[in-house]
Design a protein around this motif. Structure first.
Motif, short mmCIF file in Angstrom:
data_model
loop_
_atom_site.label_atom_id
_atom_site.label_comp_id
_atom_site.label_asym_id
_atom_site.label_seq_id
_atom_site.Cartn_x
_atom_site.Cartn_y
_atom_site.Cartn_z
N GLU A 1 0.83 -1.22 0.00
CA GLU A 1 0.00 0.00 0.00
C GLU A 1 0.86 1.26 0.00
N SER A 2 2.06 1.15 0.55
CA SER A 2 2.94 2.34 0.61
C SER A 2 3.35 2.80 -0.79
N TRP B 1 0.55 5.20 5.61
CA TRP B 1 1.44 4.33 4.84
C TRP B 1 2.81 4.94 4.64
N SER C 1 -0.78 5.15 11.97
CA SER C 1 -0.38 3.94 11.24
C SER C 1 -1.07 2.71 11.84
#
Lengths: 229, 616
Positions: free
Chosen positions: B339-340, B349, B464
């Motif tokens: 996802e980052s 992310w 996060s």
């Protein structure tokens, strides 16, 4: 009603004639000064309306009316705190004919900074201004900024070399600056809500309880200003 | 100057074994509509408003894939459309003029830059040419026999050799500096594999992790490079051109940190405590936090010592992306969630979370060096002797070992030290090790990578965590960890425990206003309010461990290196590549990952900057 984030500057004072100072007394001394509100904590919001500016610099912009907000807080006996939104306390005292009747306490900023650094508590230091002695004209003063100067080992080490004269205190829990205090009783803080006044009260009580304040001083606000020009 | 303007397009390659065709769409819905087993896709990011390439029937045109190259060093002439990709060939150029494409290719391709050129008629590829900047040769250090005579390890060791030879070869093809790192990796692992004092099972575990790490590194870095149509990668949305640039971005970030700890290694710093005289108080636990003893910088080195005695390379931790592992570390690998790749512009992310994983590594090194080796009875006894006879300590390191052991033991309040036998003491210590590791890691991360900025740290960790589903049962532990980290700033303060709790609660209330949809912040606030005394008690028990982290894991020299030029992070212009380079990648990601909504274009810009925009 005061706008949020209004900066106030001024100081702590004592009346030399030992008379108590009240907001009513101030209002009788100067035309156009009125009480706007009084808080439960003992602070009075005063507003001065004038057709002339209090400070010469304000002449740059000509307005039909000039308005200055003051916060007044009486203390024990003849002591009080007065701060203004435009840094006009000296002119204010001149107009109220109190110029030579009030003097300012000394605050032992040097000891305060030293103790906050070695035995930190509920306040951290966000700014410290200090004179540097023994370096002649080559190096006269320094300023330190941070969120918690006392936690810096470098700052603690340098403290033995400098002589602090002004400090900004921060609330460790809220992570906000509460008040800035100078060695000649100078006070500055930013008004955000009534909480700012409660916080300023607590900080002043802290200074008083710990013996940092010395009230038996003879310097007047005028002398103070001259000394700093 | 190159500017990302014009949106994201989706480039698709379809092939049935004999014919390969290319399509490009402005909208993902259109792109995915005909997706099948023969289709591969990658997003491409328009530069200077370039429209998607159009392939007119029977008309020749050309696609050039080129990289790795810093986009800020590129000037695109008129008549050529330009796009950035997340693959190692990070520039895509399109034109109907073969001359223009060839001329631009010749001006851009030098040094470490490779390319692949497709000639098309309409949307059918008719010719493919490619060029690698380097040459691959079998690295003898990797291919020579390991000399391992342990049969159970043989298949995994063979996997290691072949995976590493492949990774080195690919790095050679693209002249990537990872080649040297991989060769170092080979040397260290070979020594480890033939060390008979290490059990087979431990060697096997290490090898298995290394194999996964090297394999991931290879396909993620070089997947989607020449020949592109033969090099599919198993991340569906990037199956055409890969994510090589994104991986190089991770690599740049982790190498920055690794190099700091190579020049100032945790292990060497702790070993130097042996040269410092023992404190006459005996037990370090009994020295108040405001005592002048703690003012000392135990790790200060003379300037010439830093310059002349680097501690040498550690085993590099190769960082890759993983859809399954998310942010995770082992002793030899790091991973970030996939996802980052498209959301690293957000706190959820952000790659800044990798600093937590890198902190784990340093904490692991410190614990490994200071805690007793339980396989060696004499070592256990040595620590126990210092604990029970504090005056016997001969140097500061001996005292620090006892201090650490006692700090970990007392996380659980089972009995006083006097009431415990040696076995009970070390059993309690082992029980508490995992929690101690997390507390030390959080404190390390907070002090070094968030520079003691409580608000930024709490924002980062809670936001996060909010992206991880179903961790309600972990909220209590998370509260304790952040309390411990923040307490590192209040160790010397009167009533510091209470102030830390109030400060964290106040910061969480502010965060709850900023992120009202966050799953766990309201729960954490409620926990702190309902069980205040419990958390105060838990923090008091953990105070000594925080003190250990603050005074024996933190060095101001390392902190200075990690935060060097941090204030220059925000001078760049988002989405634009110029000659301005990044000086501090940690500060860069801290400054540029604060947006609330994931943005693939902004994330691509961040990853390109990290991969290629670092000041040499």
């Amino acid at each position: 009603m005061l706008a949020s984030r209004t900066p106030f500057t001024g100081g702590l004072y004592t009346r030399r004639d030992a008379a108590e100072m009240s907001s009513a007394d101030l209002c009788t001394r100067i035309q156009g000064l009125q009480v706007v509100s009084v808080t439960a904590g003992g602070w009075t919001h005063l507003r001065l309306k004038s057709d002339k500016p209090l400070e010469r610099e304000s002449l740059d912009v000509l307005l039909p009316e000039y308005q200055y907000d003051f916060l007044f807080r009486p203390g024990r006996a003849n002591r009080f705190l007065l701060v203004s939104s435009h840094d006009v306390n000296v002119t204010f005292f001149e107009r109220t004919a109190l110029m030579n009747q009030v003097s300012r306490p000394e605050i032992d900023i040097s000891r305060l900074v030293q103790e906050l650094a070695t035995q930190p508590g509920k306040y951290s230091m966000g700014a410290v201004f200090a004179r540097i002695e023994g370096q002649g004209q080559a190096l006269r003063s320094s300023a330190f900024y941070g969120a918690d100067l006392g936690e810096s080992e470098l700052f603690r080490r340098l403290l033995s070399e400098v002589n602090p004269f002004r400090v900004a205190l921060r609330d460790v829990v809220k992570r906000t600056e509460i008040i800035s205090i100078g060695s000649r009783g100078e006070i500055a803080f930013t008004y955000s809500s009534q909480v700012s006044l409660v916080d300023a009260d607590s900080a002043l009580r802290f200074l008083s309880d710990r013996g940092y304040l010395a009230w038996d001083t003879e310097e007047t606000p005028h002398e103070h200003r001259q000394a700093h020009i | 100057m190159v500017k990302l303007v014009g949106g994201t397009h989706f480039l698709i390659l379809r092939g049935d074994g004999s014919t390969h065709t290319v399509e490009c769409y402005r909208r993902f819905d259109e792109a995915v509509a005909k997706h099948d087993g023969n289709s591969r896709i990658s997003p491409i990011f328009s530069v200077a408003g370039s429209s998607p390439p159009t392939f007119e029937k029977d008309k020749p045109c050309h696609l050039l894939f080129l990289g790795p190259k810093y986009p800020g060093e590129t000037t695109i002439p008129d008549g050529i459309d330009c796009y950035l990709t997340l693959g190692l060939l990070n520039l895509v150029l399109f034109s109907d003029s073969a001359e223009k494409i060839d001329s631009l290719r010749d001006s851009l391709a030098s040094g470490t830059v490779g390319w692949e050129r497709w000639t098309l008629i309409g949307n059918v590829i008719t010719e493919v040419e490619h060029h690698f900047p380097g040459r691959s040769s079998a690295p003898t250090e990797v291919t020579e026999p390991i000399g391992l005579d342990r049969k159970p390890l043989t298949p995994t060791a063979r996997e290691f050799q072949t995976a590493l030879a492949c990774a080195v070869g690919k790095a050679q093809l693209y002249k990537q500096p990872t080649e040297q790192l991989l060769l170092n990796y080979n040397k260290v692992l070979r020594r480890f594999l033939i060390d008979d004092s290490i059990q087979d099972v431990e060697r096997l575990q290490f090898l298995a992790i290394a194999n996964v790490s090297i394999a991931r590194l290879t396909w993620q870095t070089y997947g989607g490079t020449s020949r592109i149509y033969e090099s599919q990668i198993p991340i569906a949305m990037h199956s055409l051109l890969g994510i090589g640039t994104a991986v190089l971005g991770l690599h740049a970030l982790t190498r920055f940190v690794e190099q700091v700890f190579e020049s100032h290694s945790t292990r060497t710093d702790l070993a130097r405590l042996e040269n410092i005289q023992a404190h006459n108080a005996g037990r370090l636990l009994s020295i108040p936090a405001t005592d002048n003893f703690w003012n000392r910088d135990f790790f200060a080195r003379a300037t010439d010592e830093i310059a002349s005695r680097p501690d040498g390379p550690n085993l590099p931790q190769f960082a890759t992306f993983s859809g399954r592992d998310g942010f995770r570390s082992t002793s030899i690998s790091l991973s970030a969630p996939t996802e980052s790749i498209t959301g690293c512009n957000t706190p959820s992310w952000t790659l800044q979370t990798l600093t937590h994983e890198m902190s784990h590594t340093q904490v692991r090194i410190a614990l490994g060096f200071l805690l007793p080796d339980f396989a060696i009875p004499d070592d256990v006894q040595a620590v126990w002797t210092t604990i029970t006879q504090p005056d016997s300590a001969t140097n500061l390191r001996t005292q620090v070992r006892a201090f650490l052991a006692e700090s970990i033991r007392q996380l659980s309040s089972k009995g006083t030290l006097e009431a415990l036998s040696r076995e009970e003491f070390f059993a309690a210590l082992k029980d508490n090790l995992d929690e101690a590791h997390e507390i030390l890691t959080h404190t390390f991360d907070f002090l070094y990578f968030y520079r003691g900025d409580e608000k930024t740290y709490l924002r980062a960790v809670w936001v996060s965590w909010a992206s991880i589903p179903h961790i309600e049962d972990r909220v209590k532990n998370y509260i304790v960890r952040v309390l411990c980290a923040v307490y590192a700033s209040n160790l010397r303060r009167d009533n510091g425990v209470t102030m830390t709790l109030e400060s964290v609660e106040s910061a969480l209330v502010e965060l709850n206003t900023e992120f009202p949809d966050s799953l766990y912040i309201p729960e954490a606030i409620s926990e702190l309010r309902l069980n205040r005394e419990e958390y105060l008690g838990r923090l008091r028990l953990r105070g000594a461990l925080v003190k250990f982290a603050r005074y024996f894991l933190w060095s101001k020299d390392v902190a200075a290196m990690l935060s060097k030029d941090a204030d220059l992070a925000s001078h760049l212009v988002g989405g634009t590549f110029t000659e301005e380079r990044i000086k501090n990648p940690l500060a860069f990601i801290g400054a540029w990952s604060q947006e609330k909504i994931p943005d693939a274009i902004r994330s691509a810009w961040i990853l390109q900057q990290l991969a290629y925009g670092m000041e040499p």
